[in-house]
Enzyme design. Sequence first.
Site, PDB file in Angstrom:
ATOM      1  N   SER A  46       0.802  -1.227   0.000  1.00 39.06           N
ATOM      2  CA  SER A  46       0.000   0.000   0.000  1.00 39.06           C
ATOM      3  C   SER A  46       0.833   1.274   0.000  1.00 39.06           C
ATOM      4  CB  SER A  46      -0.944   0.010   1.210  1.00 39.06           C
ATOM      5  OG  SER A  46      -0.218   0.153   2.418  1.00 39.06           O
ATOM      6  N   LYS A 108       1.272   4.594   6.894  1.00 42.00           N
ATOM      7  CA  LYS A 108       0.702   5.431   5.837  1.00 42.00           C
ATOM      8  C   LYS A 108       1.389   6.798   5.877  1.00 42.00           C
ATOM      9  CE  LYS A 108      -2.620   2.371   4.943  1.00 42.00           C
ATOM     10  NZ  LYS A 108      -2.574   1.539   3.717  1.00 42.00           N
TER      11      LYS A 108
END
Length: 256
Positions: A46, A108
């Site tokens: 991701s 993230k």
Amino acid sequence: MTMERQTIAKRARGWGAQLLQFAAALGLVFLAKGAIAEPFYVPSGSMEPTLMIGDALLASKFPYGYGTASLPIQINLPETGRVFGSPPKRGDVVVFRWPGDRSQAWVKRVVGIPGDRIQMRQGQLFINDRAASLKPDGIGQVEDERGEYEPARRYIETLPGGVSHAIFKLRDNGRLDNTQEVTVPPGCLFVMGDNRDNSADSRVPLRDGGVGLLPIDDLVGRADAVIGSWDLGIREQPVWTWLSGFRLARFFTSVH
């Protein structure tokens, strides 16, 4: 008999000293892991191309201060806020406890801080109605958890404030390319993966397996360095080839 007792006592003192040294060393390791930095492993793509599957990260804890999420072992304690730290900045890559299961650590990039208005429009990030600029940067390869690859367009994204980093786009008009505008509330962050079409992040509600708006109290630390990396796809090859899976060029590199 007396000499025998003295010998036993001497040995006991020696064992006691060794145990004390071991306990002290263990305490120092625990303290360093809890207060300075902690290693984490990247299991998904991701955050490609910034982070790759198989990267080993080092997350620094002191930049954002300390809370229950930054403890070296996960203990379910009531949140009491953070001490001795500053809030993250846009562009920081952060490690955090996933609110859906705090035993899991996710990573993230922060794109929205409290008060920011965040929206995706046709695959472009807007912060407070200002577009993050995108500069084409060729074609890259996205790896999935099965070790398979597919081509992706690579861009250099520059956030308002000047932080630049690479992102991947697999397709146009993806399901997360157009979103409603969200205002980041106090005590929360808006985080996204750099692999924009393959990231369950703040664009996805927590109930649907995403992050939603991330509470700052869930932060573990800032991802500052890749300390090692191994291509997991090499596991399908003969054992004697596994050493070739180490990505030596990624060892001890900074995370941007």
